[in-house]
Write an enzyme that holds these catalytic residues in place. Structure first.
Site, short mmCIF file in Angstrom:
data_model
loop_
_atom_site.label_atom_id
_atom_site.label_comp_id
_atom_site.label_asym_id
_atom_site.label_seq_id
_atom_site.Cartn_x
_atom_site.Cartn_y
_atom_site.Cartn_z
N ASP A 20 0.81 -1.22 0.00
CA ASP A 20 0.00 0.00 0.00
C ASP A 20 0.84 1.27 0.00
O ASP A 20 0.65 2.16 -0.82
CB ASP A 20 -0.94 0.01 1.21
CG ASP A 20 -1.97 -1.10 1.14
OD1 ASP A 20 -1.95 -1.88 0.17
OD2 ASP A 20 -2.80 -1.19 2.07
N ARG A 70 -0.30 2.53 16.86
CA ARG A 70 -0.70 3.62 15.96
C ARG A 70 -0.54 5.02 16.55
O ARG A 70 -0.06 5.92 15.86
CB ARG A 70 -2.14 3.40 15.48
CG ARG A 70 -2.37 2.13 14.65
CD ARG A 70 -1.25 1.86 13.71
NE ARG A 70 -1.56 0.81 12.74
CZ ARG A 70 -0.66 0.07 12.11
NH1 ARG A 70 0.62 0.26 12.38
NH2 ARG A 70 -1.01 -0.84 11.23
N ASP A 102 -7.54 1.58 11.62
CA ASP A 102 -6.30 2.36 11.67
C ASP A 102 -6.47 3.79 11.18
O ASP A 102 -5.78 4.69 11.65
CB ASP A 102 -5.21 1.64 10.87
CG ASP A 102 -4.58 0.50 11.64
OD1 ASP A 102 -4.76 0.46 12.87
OD2 ASP A 102 -3.91 -0.35 11.02
N SER A 114 -2.80 -9.43 4.45
CA SER A 114 -2.36 -8.14 4.99
C SER A 114 -1.84 -8.40 6.39
O SER A 114 -2.54 -8.98 7.23
CB SER A 114 -3.54 -7.16 5.04
OG SER A 114 -3.15 -5.97 5.67
#
Length: 417
Positions: free
Chosen positions: A16, A96, A125, A177
């Site tokens: 990505d 995060r 996220d 992923s």
């Protein structure tokens, strides 16, 4: 010629973000500053840095935050006992806000006008990154390509990467992923998107399948000071080396593998397979030590706090007043959570088998079935009478009302005769 505006990109070198780097240049004309935050993802980050530069980044940072991650994000969550929906140890969730914090710091340092990330418009996220950025610097623009570009799937991204000669670490045959840090590894996508499919143990990267773990159990001893782990098997470690050591021990015995369907913040359910070997050992050890050192009322209320804490972390609300207030409560409960826990690891299980603490609330004199000098069993009668008083009064009233109704019934029958 006007100087290009700068955008800071949260860059991992994966599919990505590799595509996003080139896409930002093509569609915005930004000068892209790639930032790879090292939270222990076990990758060649120098190679990631070189890849970012070769793909078109004007600058590429690699920021090592492993110790800060463990000390300021993992340990507070561990002390809180926060587990999302009874299973998930929040491995991606609490990484995060730290990554967002570093993105903001570099954006301010570089004079960037925006921060871009590769989170999808369906996931958690995006909220975690953006809520943290807004809390730290609301003046920065946020770009989320997955919400605005024409690429609709990972397969589209693979095609885009091939078209632009961008090297990528996945193929259409390996569509998983993954998110990895020093605490855990998550797997999503591929055949996991059908919850009826049993996951293939070949996807494991931190652990062996429990059925292939050693036939002999292993014992590990964790020492805590005020709720924070400080030693393994009598050896003092810094936080990073401790977690690496526990990951190896737990992974060898297949500890910490879960396959769950969870409720995402955005409203849909998702399925993931998570590996958290060292983290599982620490959580089980900490929970056992709290049972020895915390009183009943504190433990009961702390469970309520833990559930709320887990929700805040999962939802990306790390930098909030409520989270700060809960930390104050949690820290006060950990004042005497000091001691040792011995755990038994065997084919995927992790069980506390022994605990010791200088602040233990367990006292053999109090609980012995033999004669003691601290507890008079005759006192129990008065305690039970007072403890059961509300239900005793209720029962007395019910009997009184029942007798009254029976008397009225008898009188009505006499009148009828």
């Amino acid at each position: 010629m006007m100087e290009k505006q700068k955008v800071v990109l949260a860059y991992s070198g994966g599919l990505d973000t590799s595509v996003i780097l080139k896409w930002l240049e093509e569609n915005y004309g930004y000068e892209v500053i790639a930032v790879c935050v090292d939270v222990g993802q076990e990758e060649d980050l120098i190679a990631v840095q070189k890849k970012a530069l070769s793909t078109g980044a004007a600058k590429a940072y690699v920021v090592d935050v492993k110790e800060e991650f463990i000390t300021n994000y993992i340990f507070p969550t561990l002390k809180a006992g926060a587990v999302y929906e009874d299973d998930y140890l929040l491995g991606t969730s609490f990484a995060r806000p730290l990554i967002a914090k570093k993105l903001v710091e570099i954006a301010e340092q570089e004079g960037a006008v925006a921060i871009a990330h590769g989170a999808t418009g369906k996931g958690n996220d995006q909220v975690r990154f953006e809520a943290s950025i807004k809390a730290l610097n609301p003046y920065l623009k946020i770009i989320a390509p997955w919400r605005i570009w024409n690429l609709k799937s990972r397969e589209d991204c693979i095609d885009y990467a091939i078209k632009h000669n961008i090297p990528i670490p996945v193929t259409k045959k390996d569509p998983y992923s993954r998110d990895r840090n020093i605490w855990h590894l998550s797997h999503e996508g591929g055949n996991l998107e059908n919850p009826w499919n049993e996951h293939d143990s070949n996807i494991y990267m931190m652990s062996v399948p429990p059925e292939k773990a050693p036939d002999t159990p292993a014992y590990v001893e964790i020492e805590f000071e005020k709720g924070i782990p400080v030693a393994v098997n009598g050896i003092k470690y810094n936080p990073v080396n401790m977690l690496y050591s526990l990951n190896k021990i737990g992974g060898t015995h297949g500890v910490g593998i879960i396959d769950i369907v969870e409720n995402r913040l955005v409203g849909m359910k998702s399925r993931g397979v998570y590996e958290t070997p060292g983290g599982t050992i620490l959580f089980e050890a900490h929970k056992a030590l709290e049972k020895l050192t915390l009183d009943r009322a504190t433990m009961s209320f702390k469970k309520i706090v833990a559930e709320k804490y887990a929700q805040l972390v999962y939802d990306g609300l790390w930098f909030t007043p409520l989270k700060e207030a809960l930390d104050q409560f949690v820290d006060s409960t950990q004042e005497y959570v000091t001691g040792k826990v011995k755990l038994k690891l065997y084919k995927g299980t992790c069980t506390a088998v022994a605990t010791a603490s200088p602040y233990s609330l367990y006292n053999e004199e109090f609980v012995t079935f033999g004669e003691d000098h601290v507890y008079n069993q005759k006192d129990a009668e008065g305690f039970i009478n007072l403890f059961a008083l509300p239900i005793t009064i209720r029962s007395l009233m019910q009997h009184e009302n029942m007798n009254h109704e029976n008397m009225n019934k008898v009188q009505k029958e006499k009148k009828a005769i």
